[in-house]
Each structure stands twice: as C-alpha cells, then as structure tokens.
Design an enzyme around this catalytic site. Structure first.
Site, PDB file in Angstrom:
ATOM      1  N   CYS A  86       0.816  -1.224   0.000  1.00 48.53           N
ATOM      2  CA  CYS A  86       0.000   0.000   0.000  1.00 48.53           C
ATOM      3  C   CYS A  86       0.845   1.268   0.000  1.00 48.53           C
ATOM      4  O   CYS A  86       0.312   2.373  -0.076  1.00 48.53           O
ATOM      5  CB  CYS A  86      -0.951  -0.012   1.189  1.00 48.53           C
ATOM      6  N   HIS A 341      -8.925   3.902  -0.792  1.00 48.86           N
ATOM      7  CA  HIS A 341      -7.510   3.580  -0.903  1.00 48.86           C
ATOM      8  C   HIS A 341      -7.195   2.874  -2.220  1.00 48.86           C
ATOM      9  O   HIS A 341      -6.982   1.664  -2.245  1.00 48.86           O
ATOM     10  CB  HIS A 341      -7.120   2.720   0.302  1.00 48.86           C
TER      11      HIS A 341
END
Lengths: 397, 83
Positions: A86, A341
């Site tokens: 991420c 996200h």
C-alpha cells in the site's frame, strides 16, 4: 539506520489528482490520463515532451512500464513500474526524486493509479501464491489484522475499552469532517459519532466507519532539481526527507512484538526527521497526512511518528489535537477514510494535499501558514509491514 | 528429527479479534495471537469460541481441528480453545 538523504535537492513543481471514487465508467488508463492532464493544465510552463523519465506505482492495475506508456502515448521514454504494497505510490515518488537527485534526469514524473472497483471483489484483491491457509500472518483479513491493535493497546496501557472506542470514533469523525470539505474525496459528508458507533461490525470492534473505503483514483507529481524549480513555478514544494523501512515481518511469530506499535514507522520517521533536520516533530511539523487504513492505525501512528507520548495518543485525539483546527492537523484532506484507498495512488494523493496547502489552494480546509508537512504511507499489517515517511516543505531553507 | 506432540500445549492470548469478513466452517472466525508458556507465538483460529469470553491474557491450549474443506478434501490444522 543511516542515510544521507537529499534534503532540498529536488522539488515538486506540478501535481495532478483525479477525484477518488467508484469510477465505473473509467479504467486505469483513463485515470492516468486524467491525472496527468490536470498536471499539464495547471502549469503551462510544462509540456509532455519535457518529461525525461517516469515511475509508475500500481499494486495490480497493470504490469510493466507499458501500463503508463500506452495511455500517455510515450515514445520510447524510460518507465519503471514499482510495487511496495500500500506504500507503492510513495515508492514511485521516492524513486523519481532519487532519479533527479542523481543527475540522471532533469524532469521526472511519478504516477500512481489503482482501479479496484471492477475486480468483482469488495476489498483489496491480492495476488498471493496459493496456500493452505495455515500461515500465521496471512490467515486474517486486513481489518481483522489491524483490529488486533485495539485489545492489545488497551491492555498494555490500561485504557478503558469504552474510552478507546471514543478515540477510534473521533478519528473517523474527524477525517470525514475534513473529507466533507474536499471536492476530490470519495465520501464528502460529515458522519455523526452516533452513526459511526452504531455501524455494522467488520472485525473485532471495528465497524464500517472504522475502515477506509475502496475506490479508484490516480495522482501524479513532477519532480525537478531544486535549483531549477522556479523556472517552472513560483511556489514549488521542496523534498526534505524520504525514508522507507521494510520490517523483518515476524510479528505474528515473535512474542516480543506487542501489537501496540509499528516499529517500521518508528524507524522510517526517525530517519526522515534526521534527513530533514527535524528534532521536534510535534512542534515543527505543520500538518501530517497519514495512513488511516483503520481508525486504531491512526491512533498508534500518532505515537510512532513522535506526535504523542506512548499510551497518550487516544487522549490527544479526544482533546482535538489532530483536528483541522488543532495543534497538529492530521489528514486535513480527509485521509483514506474519505478518499478510499486506490493503492498505487494513495501516497501521491497525500503529497497532493501538502502541495495544495503550501500553495494556499486547499479551500475550506486551508491551514494557516503551513511550512512543513509529513506524509506517511503503510503497506502490510501490524508486525509485518513496510513504512514510508516523507517530509516536504514550502521553503527551500 | 524427533516427533514432538503439539496437542494440549498451553499459552496466553496476546490479542484477538473476530473476523467477520472471512469464512470458517464454524463461524464467526475468532482469531487469537497466542504466546506459548515455553516460548514462541502463533496466530490461531479459536475453536468452540465465545468471543465475549476472550480477553488479553485468556488461557488457551492447542487442539487439532478442521480448518476448511474444498472439493471433498479436508484440511486439518491447529486451533486453540479456551482452557
């Protein structure tokens, strides 16, 4: 951990960022084009032909440099695709900065993109090798893995569960309050504390509003040598520190790890502070964009980044220290809570808020006279993660 | 290499959660990070679990249970249950 850093050697002179959300009508290629078109449109002194090299971040929306060169119709330019969980978007930025600092290129673009909503799956889709499900650290979903922080933190510091619940709620409330003031956020409405606490549970005590959303988006930044920056803009953003730490990933099997901290964040923030010449982060940093994938994550990050004392973040959060009008605003753009996200894009989306704030273009979220900002991007899970920290500034000195 | 029995080994819960997004033959999945008295740690699904009976420090022991089944193949592995 030691590093020399590249303080004040490179600067951002243009950025672009799509709105984040469920872009059913657009693919990753469209999002890449949209973000870069905004970058060019915002700065007439820059043309497509000026860019010498590109770094592209995506977890799974494409492979290789062709994912960028095809939609941008690039003719034989160097394009490197990077992936670091991420933190991929931050990794593209970090690599692009080093490419300029090395002297190899004059103008480098970092681009991050992720298209999650077409996967037919409602969370982050991972391409792990097939397994029998017995590995300790992979047997939990992401919300479950991060929810482990809650009981561990309460037990370690003797915090009443109801008080910690209030602090988690405040993080979600604050980030949605900020996101309601951001036209590019996925979720643009305030959410009451009552609604947050009565939401369906996802994992442990984490409800729907304790988790970041799932969205599509892209963001990009153009980096040049600091001494060249004013050729492109009167208001560049200078890079002060860049740090990445990959942990030993043994938290799931190491009793010394207590699920109340991310040692990777401690290491990367201390390194970034040393590069940037920051001795008192809580006093010197004007605002921070951090990886609020889940509400307890942001609480723990306040301690790991040195903003709160150990065992005190929940109190500081409840006191409003990190609110938009607080002593150190955290996630003024709304964070992952409001943006969702899209993995490859998030790290650059955080830098985009720093870019807007320094230029006085943050609208209703505008902070007064911000000088130094921190961005923090986490990949992985408690006990097994990579952490990126940047420090960027409005002024070169 | 000497065979070492792993059944009935005791430890304490370091932290735990209920994973409402994941599948188990015995829903809901309760997971616990367990630190063994003799050293070492592993993350287990909790068998016969009542989440409200779990806390940091709760005593548990290892049991051999069915983890999942696919295409008629049953996959057994270690879980823990409250002592």
């Amino acid at each position: 951990m030691s590093s020399r850093g590249i303080r004040n050697k490179v600067a951002v002179v243009a950025m672009g960022c799509t709105s984040f959300g469920e872009h059913w009508g657009r693919g990753a290629e469209d999002l890449i084009v949209e973000a870069t078109e905004e970058l060019y449109a915002s700065n007439p002194r820059i043309s497509r032909e000026d860019i010498d090299a590109y770094w592209l971040a995506t977890l799974g929306s494409g492979q290789s440099g062709l994912t960028l060169s095809k939609p941008l119709a690039l003719d034989y330019k160097p394009v490197t695709r990077v992936e670091n969980y991420c933190a991929s978007g931050s990794e593209a930025f970090r690599s692009a900065c080093y490419a300029v600092a090395s002297g190899a290129y004059d103008r480098v673009m970092a681009v991050g993109v992720e298209k999650l909503k077409d996967s037919g799956y409602s969370g982050l889709l991972r391409g792990d090798p097939p397994s029998d499900g017995t590995a300790a650290e992979l047997s939990l979903t992401a919300p479950a893995a991060f929810s482990l922080l809650d009981p561990a933190y309460c037990a370690r510091y003797g915090v009443d569960g109801a008080e910690f619940r209030k602090a988690m709620t405040h993080v979600a409330w604050k980030n949605h309050y900020n996101g309601a003031r951001n036209p590019k956020a996925q979720f643009r409405s305030e959410v009451s504390k009552e609604k947050i606490e009565s939401a369906p549970l996802v994992a442990g005590r984490l409800g729907v509003f304790d988790c970041s959303g799932v969205s599509d988006g892209a963001a990009c930044a153009l980096i040049v040598r600091a001494e060249d920056a004013h050729r492109y803009t009167d208001t560049p953003m200078y890079v002060k520190g860049l740090s990445l730490a990959a942990g030993p990933a043994r938290g799931a099997t190491d009793p010394d790890f207590d699920y109340t901290t991310f040692p990777e964040v401690v290491h990367s923030s201390r390194d970034a502070y040393a590069q940037a010449g920051i001795s008192d982060p809580r006093g010197q940093i004007s605002f921070a964009e951090v990886h609020d994938c889940f509400t307890p994550t942001e609480l723990v990050l306040m301690e790991d980044l040195g903003f709160s004392e150990r065992g005190q973040a929940w109190k500081d959060v409840l006191a409003g220290d990190y609110d938009l009008g607080g002593r150190l605003p955290v996630n003024p753009d709304g964070g992952l809570k409001s943006f969702g996200h899209p993995v490859g894009a998030s790290g650059l989306r955080m830098l985009y808020e720093a870019w807007l704030q320094f230029r006085g273009e943050a609208g209703d979220r505008q902070l007064e006279d911000p000088r130094l900002a921190l961005t923090h991007n986490l990949g992985g899970r408690p006990g097994s993660c990579v952490s990126f920290v940047s420090v960027v500034g409005r002024d070169r000195e | 290499m000497a065979p070492e029995p792993l059944a009935g080994i005791e430890g304490s819960v370091a932290t735990f959660t209920v994973d409402r997004l994941a599948f188990s033959p015995a829903p809901p999945i309760v997971d616990a990070v367990v630190d063994f008295d003799d050293g070492g740690r592993y993350t287990f699904e909790v068998a016969d679990a009542d989440p409200s009976a779990l806390d940091v420090g709760t005593r548990v022991e290892t049991v051999f249970r069915r983890l999942n089944s696919a295409d008629g193949v049953h996959n057994y592995f270690w879980k823990v249950r409250v002592v």
